[in-house]
Every structure is written in structure tokens, then in C-alpha cells.
Design an enzyme around this catalytic site. Structure first.
Site, PDB file in Angstrom:
ATOM      1  N   HIS A  67       0.840  -1.210   0.000  1.00  0.00           N
ATOM      2  CA  HIS A  67       0.000   0.000   0.000  1.00  0.00           C
ATOM      3  C   HIS A  67       0.865   1.246   0.000  1.00  0.00           C
ATOM      4  CE1 HIS A  67      -0.253   1.300   4.488  1.00  0.00           C
ATOM      5  NE2 HIS A  67       0.828   0.597   4.322  1.00  0.00           N
ATOM      6  N   CYS A 121       3.742   5.201   5.538  1.00  0.00           N
ATOM      7  CA  CYS A 121       3.781   3.986   6.367  1.00  0.00           C
ATOM      8  C   CYS A 121       5.222   3.474   6.446  1.00  0.00           C
ATOM      9  CB  CYS A 121       2.907   2.901   5.739  1.00  0.00           C
ATOM     10  SG  CYS A 121       2.938   1.324   6.630  1.00  0.00           S
ATOM     11  N   GLN A 139      -7.213  -3.104   9.656  1.00  0.00           N
ATOM     12  CA  GLN A 139      -8.432  -2.313   9.820  1.00  0.00           C
ATOM     13  C   GLN A 139      -9.450  -2.772   8.766  1.00  0.00           C
ATOM     14  OE1 GLN A 139      -7.402   2.072  10.565  1.00  0.00           O
ATOM     15  NE2 GLN A 139      -5.366   1.190  10.203  1.00  0.00           N
ATOM     16  N   SER A 162      -5.898   5.454   9.798  1.00  0.00           N
ATOM     17  CA  SER A 162      -4.483   5.812   9.638  1.00  0.00           C
ATOM     18  C   SER A 162      -4.285   6.886   8.581  1.00  0.00           C
ATOM     19  CB  SER A 162      -3.673   4.571   9.247  1.00  0.00           C
ATOM     20  OG  SER A 162      -3.793   3.593  10.270  1.00  0.00           O
ATOM     21  N   HIS A 165      -5.315   5.463   1.446  1.00  0.00           N
ATOM     22  CA  HIS A 165      -4.404   4.467   0.876  1.00  0.00           C
ATOM     23  C   HIS A 165      -4.725   4.154  -0.578  1.00  0.00           C
ATOM     24  CE1 HIS A 165      -3.872   2.752   5.144  1.00  0.00           C
ATOM     25  NE2 HIS A 165      -5.041   3.334   5.237  1.00  0.00           N
TER      26      HIS A 165
HETATM   27  O1  LIG Z   1      -2.971   4.283  13.307  1.00  0.00           O
HETATM   28  C1  LIG Z   1      -2.204   4.489  14.315  1.00  0.00           C
HETATM   29  O2  LIG Z   1      -2.532   4.799  15.437  1.00  0.00           O
HETATM   30  C2  LIG Z   1      -0.710   4.407  14.076  1.00  0.00           C
HETATM   31  N1  LIG Z   1      -0.533   3.621  12.923  1.00  0.00           N
HETATM   32  C3  LIG Z   1      -0.589   2.195  13.139  1.00  0.00           C
HETATM   33  C4  LIG Z   1       0.743   1.608  12.869  1.00  0.00           C
HETATM   34  C5  LIG Z   1       1.921   2.228  13.298  1.00  0.00           C
HETATM   35  C6  LIG Z   1       3.142   1.624  12.989  1.00  0.00           C
HETATM   36  C7  LIG Z   1       3.169   0.451  12.270  1.00  0.00           C
HETATM   37  C8  LIG Z   1       1.982  -0.131  11.804  1.00  0.00           C
HETATM   38  C9  LIG Z   1       0.764   0.445  12.109  1.00  0.00           C
HETATM   39  C10 LIG Z   1      -0.338   4.226  11.696  1.00  0.00           C
HETATM   40  O3  LIG Z   1      -0.424   5.432  11.547  1.00  0.00           O
HETATM   41  C11 LIG Z   1      -0.071   3.336  10.580  1.00  0.00           C
HETATM   42  N2  LIG Z   1      -1.005   2.552  10.051  1.00  0.00           N
HETATM   43  C12 LIG Z   1      -0.425   1.875   9.065  1.00  0.00           C
HETATM   44  C13 LIG Z   1      -1.125   0.902   8.260  1.00  0.00           C
HETATM   45  C14 LIG Z   1      -2.513   1.032   8.056  1.00  0.00           C
HETATM   46  C15 LIG Z   1      -3.186   0.083   7.269  1.00  0.00           C
HETATM   47  C16 LIG Z   1      -2.495  -0.987   6.717  1.00  0.00           C
HETATM   48  C17 LIG Z   1      -1.123  -1.111   6.955  1.00  0.00           C
HETATM   49  C18 LIG Z   1      -0.431  -0.160   7.710  1.00  0.00           C
HETATM   50  N3  LIG Z   1       0.892   2.233   8.943  1.00  0.00           N
HETATM   51  C19 LIG Z   1       1.120   3.151   9.913  1.00  0.00           C
HETATM   52  C20 LIG Z   1       2.428   3.812  10.141  1.00  0.00           C
HETATM   53  O4  LIG Z   1       2.476   4.846  10.842  1.00  0.00           O
HETATM   54  O5  LIG Z   1       3.432   3.317   9.567  1.00  0.00           O
END
Ligand SMILES: O=C(O)CN(Cc1ccccc1)C(=O)c1nc(-c2ccccc2)[nH]c1C(=O)O
Length: 171
Positions: A67, A121, A139, A162, A165
Site C-alpha cells: 500500500h 507507512c 483495519q 491511519s 491508501h
Molecule cells: O494508526 C495508528 O494509530 C498508528 N498507525 C498504526 C501503525 C503504526 C506503525 C506500524 C503499523 C501500524 C499508523 O499510523 C499506521 N497505520 C499503518 C497501516 C494502516 C493500514 C495498513 C497497513 C499499515 N501504517 C502506519 C504507520 O504509521 O506506519
């Protein structure tokens, strides 16, 4: 028999063509092979666009996706490796994703390249590859959008807590 087969790049989670006899590899289908010959290569049904999980439409046990995430000021964690304090609006983030989608133009290799550069991400360092996941691990909007794709297809803009995407289903 051309000797070619389709494999999945572990570092980028996208398909490529490999010939063990000549040790050649390439991102696009080798020239000289008809569409039918490509579709019948070992690995093609599993990794090439148009493949779909399982028979008679049931949800496969796991899928793999990459993604490109663009966060905005409404994201649950408006911070990333690229930008410690993200203040853009959701509308601006969506406009950025649509611009990237135009540049990607359906190419898995281009998707990985742009995800590496622009995704907010942590998976950007793997070309956006998230690896395999099962129902209940991501999610819900993200999971549903991924399962709705065929292997090799790229989603429209998908919204989660988040951010927003683009999703490429790779297995
Ligand atoms: O939502 C939150 O409170 C914080 N996150 C969740 C997170 C944080 C670090 C690693 C993986 C997921 C994110 O914002 C996030 N979500 C993702 C994500 C969302 C959907 C699918 C895969 C990854 N990546 C990130 C990131 O920073 O790297």
C-alpha cells in the site's frame, strides 16, 4: 518449453519473470511469449494480475498486499518517517493519491517505486509490501478493499483511521 516462470519479489512483493536455465530475470513478460503462453507459465496463476484467491468465490485464508499511505491531520497518528507533524487536509491527501495513481498507471513495479518514496507507512522501505495477512488483522476497510481486488489489481482511494491508501493486492 521457454524455461520462464513467474516468481514473487520478496523485497517488493510484486511478480517478476525468472528463467533458471539462463538465470535471466525481468519485471515485464519476456518478449516473444504469447499472452496464453505467459498465462500458462509456472507461477502465473498465483502471482499475475487477474488471478483470484480460491475457487467459487470464498474468501482465501490469507492475502498479500502493498500500500501507499498518505496521512492527513485527521489521521490517528499524524506523523511518519517523512514528516514528524502532518497538517495536510484529507482532501489534499486524496488529491496526492490520485496523482500517484495516475503515475503508477497499473504497474506493480511503479507502485513499489512510488510507495518507497511517498508512503507515510513504515512499509515504505519494502516498496509498501505488508506481507501476508488474514481476516481480522488489518483495519476492516483495508481488509475489505484488499479482498475485493484480484491479484495484481490496484484499489481506488481507501480510507482508514491511519489515513488514505492505494492498495495493490499481490497474492
Ligand atoms: O494508526 C495508528 O494509530 C498508528 N498507525 C498504526 C501503525 C503504526 C506503525 C506500524 C503499523 C501500524 C499508523 O499510523 C499506521 N497505520 C499503518 C497501516 C494502516 C493500514 C495498513 C497497513 C499499515 N501504517 C502506519 C504507520 O504509521 O506506519
Amino acid at each position: 518449453m521457454s524455461g520462464w516462470e513467474v516468481r514473487l519479489s520478496n523485497s517488493r512483493g510484486v511478480p517478476y519473470f525468472y528463467n533458471p536455465e539462463t538465470r535471466e530475470s525481468m519485471w515485464e513478460a519476456p518478449p516473444g511469449l504469447s499472452q496464453e503462453e505467459v498465462a500458462n507459465l509456472p507461477g502465473a496463476k498465483q502471482y499475475l494480475p487477474g488471478a483470484h484467491g480460491g475457487a467459487n468465490g470464498e474468501r482465501p485464508a490469507q492475502v498479500r498486499a502493498s500500500h501507499l499511505l498518505v496521512k492527513h491531520r485527521g489521521s490517528r497518528r499524524p506523523s511518519s518517517w517523512k514528516e514528524p507533524n502532518i497538517t495536510r487536509s484529507k482532501e489534499e491527501a486524496i488529491a496526492m493519491l490520485k496523482e500517484y495513481a495516475g503515475q503508477i498507471n497499473g504497474s506493480p513495479e511503479k507502485f513499489a517505486e512510488l510507495a518507497s518514496k511517498y508512503s507515510d507507512c513504515s512499509s515504505h522501505s519494502h516498496g509498501g509490501d505488508l506481507g501476508f495477512f488474514k481476516p481480522g488483522q488489518m483495519q476492516k476497510p483495508f481488509e475489505d478493499a484488499t479482498y475485493a481486488l484480484k491479484v495484481g489489481e490496484i484499489s481506488d482511494v481507501v480510507e482508514t483511521e491511519s489515513g488514505v491508501h492505494l492498495i495493490l493486492r499481490t497474492a
